[in-house]
Design a protein around this motif. Structure first.
Motif, PDB file in Angstrom:
ATOM      1  N   ASN A   8       9.254   6.221   2.183  1.00 39.86           N
ATOM      2  CA  ASN A   8       8.080   6.952   0.831  1.00 39.86           C
ATOM      3  C   ASN A   8       8.889   8.058  -0.005  1.00 39.86           C
ATOM      4  O   ASN A   8       8.081   7.802  -0.730  1.00 39.86           O
ATOM      5  N   LYS A   9      10.203   8.256  -0.210  1.00 36.32           N
ATOM      6  CA  LYS A   9      10.259   9.129  -0.903  1.00 36.32           C
ATOM      7  C   LYS A   9      11.084   8.048  -1.433  1.00 36.32           C
ATOM      8  O   LYS A   9      10.982   7.956  -3.090  1.00 36.32           O
ATOM      9  N   ILE A  10      11.798   7.011  -1.147  1.00 37.50           N
ATOM     10  CA  ILE A  10      12.277   6.088  -2.429  1.00 37.50           C
ATOM     11  C   ILE A  10      11.108   6.105  -2.873  1.00 37.50           C
ATOM     12  O   ILE A  10      10.553   5.342  -4.590  1.00 37.50           O
ATOM     13  N   ARG A  11       9.713   5.760  -2.685  1.00 35.02           N
ATOM     14  CA  ARG A  11       9.025   4.650  -3.282  1.00 35.02           C
ATOM     15  C   ARG A  11       8.165   6.216  -4.166  1.00 35.02           C
ATOM     16  O   ARG A  11       7.259   5.806  -5.055  1.00 35.02           O
ATOM     17  N   GLN A  12       8.134   7.251  -3.952  1.00 36.66           N
ATOM     18  CA  GLN A  12       7.446   8.006  -4.591  1.00 36.66           C
ATOM     19  C   GLN A  12       8.737   8.324  -5.861  1.00 36.66           C
ATOM     20  O   GLN A  12       7.807   7.993  -7.489  1.00 36.66           O
ATOM     21  N   GLU A  13       9.646   8.440  -5.384  1.00 34.61           N
ATOM     22  CA  GLU A  13      10.898   8.268  -7.003  1.00 34.61           C
ATOM     23  C   GLU A  13      10.843   7.467  -7.778  1.00 34.61           C
ATOM     24  O   GLU A  13      11.454   7.565  -8.809  1.00 34.61           O
ATOM     25  N   LEU A  14      10.494   6.353  -7.213  1.00 25.90           N
ATOM     26  CA  LEU A  14      10.334   4.443  -8.192  1.00 25.90           C
ATOM     27  C   LEU A  14       8.821   4.534  -8.817  1.00 25.90           C
ATOM     28  O   LEU A  14       8.854   3.721  -9.504  1.00 25.90           O
ATOM     29  N   ALA A  15       7.973   5.239  -8.458  1.00 27.91           N
ATOM     30  CA  ALA A  15       6.715   4.927  -9.521  1.00 27.91           C
ATOM     31  C   ALA A  15       6.773   5.439 -11.115  1.00 27.91           C
ATOM     32  O   ALA A  15       7.584   5.821 -11.722  1.00 27.91           O
ATOM     33  N   GLY A  16       5.950   4.408 -11.527  1.00 27.01           N
ATOM     34  CA  GLY A  16       6.797   4.391 -12.891  1.00 27.01           C
ATOM     35  C   GLY A  16       7.392   3.436 -13.910  1.00 27.01           C
ATOM     36  O   GLY A  16       7.685   3.361 -14.469  1.00 27.01           O
ATOM     37  N   HIS A  17       8.425   3.721 -12.415  1.00 27.67           N
ATOM     38  CA  HIS A  17       8.923   2.577 -13.026  1.00 27.67           C
ATOM     39  C   HIS A  17       9.439   1.185 -12.429  1.00 27.67           C
ATOM     40  O   HIS A  17      10.343   0.558 -12.830  1.00 27.67           O
ATOM     41  N   ALA A  18       8.890   0.690 -11.538  1.00 29.73           N
ATOM     42  CA  ALA A  18       8.776  -0.456 -10.713  1.00 29.73           C
ATOM     43  C   ALA A  18       7.833  -0.378  -9.242  1.00 29.73           C
ATOM     44  O   ALA A  18       6.541   0.993  -9.760  1.00 29.73           O
ATOM     45  N   PHE A  19       6.937  -1.144  -8.901  1.00 26.71           N
ATOM     46  CA  PHE A  19       6.719  -1.750  -7.531  1.00 26.71           C
ATOM     47  C   PHE A  19       6.377  -1.851  -7.429  1.00 26.71           C
ATOM     48  O   PHE A  19       6.796  -2.290  -6.699  1.00 26.71           O
ATOM     49  N   ILE A  20       6.341  -1.183  -6.610  1.00 20.52           N
ATOM     50  CA  ILE A  20       7.603  -0.621  -5.208  1.00 20.52           C
ATOM     51  C   ILE A  20       6.556  -0.887  -3.445  1.00 20.52           C
ATOM     52  O   ILE A  20       5.220  -0.115  -4.082  1.00 20.52           O
ATOM     53  N   PHE A  21       6.488  -1.905  -2.729  1.00 18.17           N
ATOM     54  CA  PHE A  21       5.500  -2.019  -1.734  1.00 18.17           C
ATOM     55  C   PHE A  21       6.669  -1.460  -0.367  1.00 18.17           C
ATOM     56  O   PHE A  21       7.582  -2.411  -0.197  1.00 18.17           O
ATOM     57  N   ARG A  22       5.977  -0.951   0.839  1.00 19.27           N
ATOM     58  CA  ARG A  22       6.047  -0.882   2.130  1.00 19.27           C
ATOM     59  C   ARG A  22       6.260  -2.444   2.998  1.00 19.27           C
ATOM     60  O   ARG A  22       4.748  -3.113   2.768  1.00 19.27           O
ATOM     61  N   VAL A  23       6.993  -2.905   3.753  1.00 19.59           N
ATOM     62  CA  VAL A  23       6.390  -4.298   4.609  1.00 19.59           C
ATOM     63  C   VAL A  23       6.005  -3.293   5.892  1.00 19.59           C
ATOM     64  O   VAL A  23       6.725  -2.848   6.635  1.00 19.59           O
ATOM     65  N   ASN A  24       4.940  -4.614   6.033  1.00 23.53           N
ATOM     66  CA  ASN A  24       3.798  -4.082   7.015  1.00 23.53           C
ATOM     67  C   ASN A  24       4.469  -5.305   8.519  1.00 23.53           C
ATOM     68  O   ASN A  24       4.155  -6.361   7.912  1.00 23.53           O
ATOM     69  N   VAL A  25       4.321  -5.204   9.026  1.00 19.73           N
ATOM     70  CA  VAL A  25       4.682  -6.698  10.079  1.00 19.73           C
ATOM     71  C   VAL A  25       4.310  -6.008  11.836  1.00 19.73           C
ATOM     72  O   VAL A  25       3.575  -5.089  11.705  1.00 19.73           O
ATOM     73  N   GLY A  26       3.177  -7.314  12.571  1.00 18.19           N
ATOM     74  CA  GLY A  26       2.767  -6.750  13.811  1.00 18.19           C
ATOM     75  C   GLY A  26       2.345  -7.627  14.075  1.00 18.19           C
ATOM     76  O   GLY A  26       2.928  -8.716  13.957  1.00 18.19           O
ATOM     77  N   THR A  27       2.248  -7.795  15.698  1.00 16.56           N
ATOM     78  CA  THR A  27       1.566  -8.857  16.260  1.00 16.56           C
ATOM     79  C   THR A  27       0.575  -8.894  16.731  1.00 16.56           C
ATOM     80  O   THR A  27       0.128  -7.279  16.925  1.00 16.56           O
ATOM     81  N   GLY A  28      -0.050  -9.663  17.384  1.00 14.62           N
ATOM     82  CA  GLY A  28      -1.733  -9.860  17.582  1.00 14.62           C
ATOM     83  C   GLY A  28      -2.261 -10.754  18.216  1.00 14.62           C
ATOM     84  O   GLY A  28      -1.197 -11.401  19.007  1.00 14.62           O
TER      85      GLY A  28
END
Length: 106
Positions: A8-28
């Motif tokens: 979350n800290k990395i995503r906040q710091e890069l806001a405005g410089h890059a489009f960064i998304f967190r990967v979500n995985v799971g099972t169902g």
């Protein structure tokens, strides 16, 4: 600080410089018929487990940043893929993660 907090800290710091998304995985579970029972439970007939998300080893964060290319295409923009693997001081890179990082770097 947990890996999630670091991400979350990395995503906040890069806001405005890059489009960064967190990967979500799971099972169902899915099946031939899904019934919601009166008590709120779900009954899945002929159930089978499935995985969602990205392949094993995919980095925790991904996205792109805008880059101006040169010289014959001055002024045009391209998207440069970005992948960030996040580890705490005790974290270790798994073999699948190392292979993904190598592929991105190539």
């Amino acid at each position: 600080m947990s890996e999630h907090d670091i991400q979350n800290k990395i995503r906040q710091e890069l806001a405005g410089h890059a489009f960064i998304f967190r990967v979500n995985v799971g099972t169902g579970w899915t099946g031939s018929n899904v019934l919601e029972l009166p008590d709120g439970n779900i009954l899945i007939q002929s159930p089978r487990r499935f995985n969602t998300g990205v392949p094993k080893g995919f980095s925790d964060l991904f996205g792109w940043r805008e880059v101006t290319i040169t010289p014959e295409m001055v002024g045009q923009k391209i998207a440069q893929f970005v992948a960030i693997e996040v580890k705490t001081q005790r974290g270790k890179v798994r073999d699948e993660q190392s292979k993904f990082i190598d592929a991105v770097n190539r």
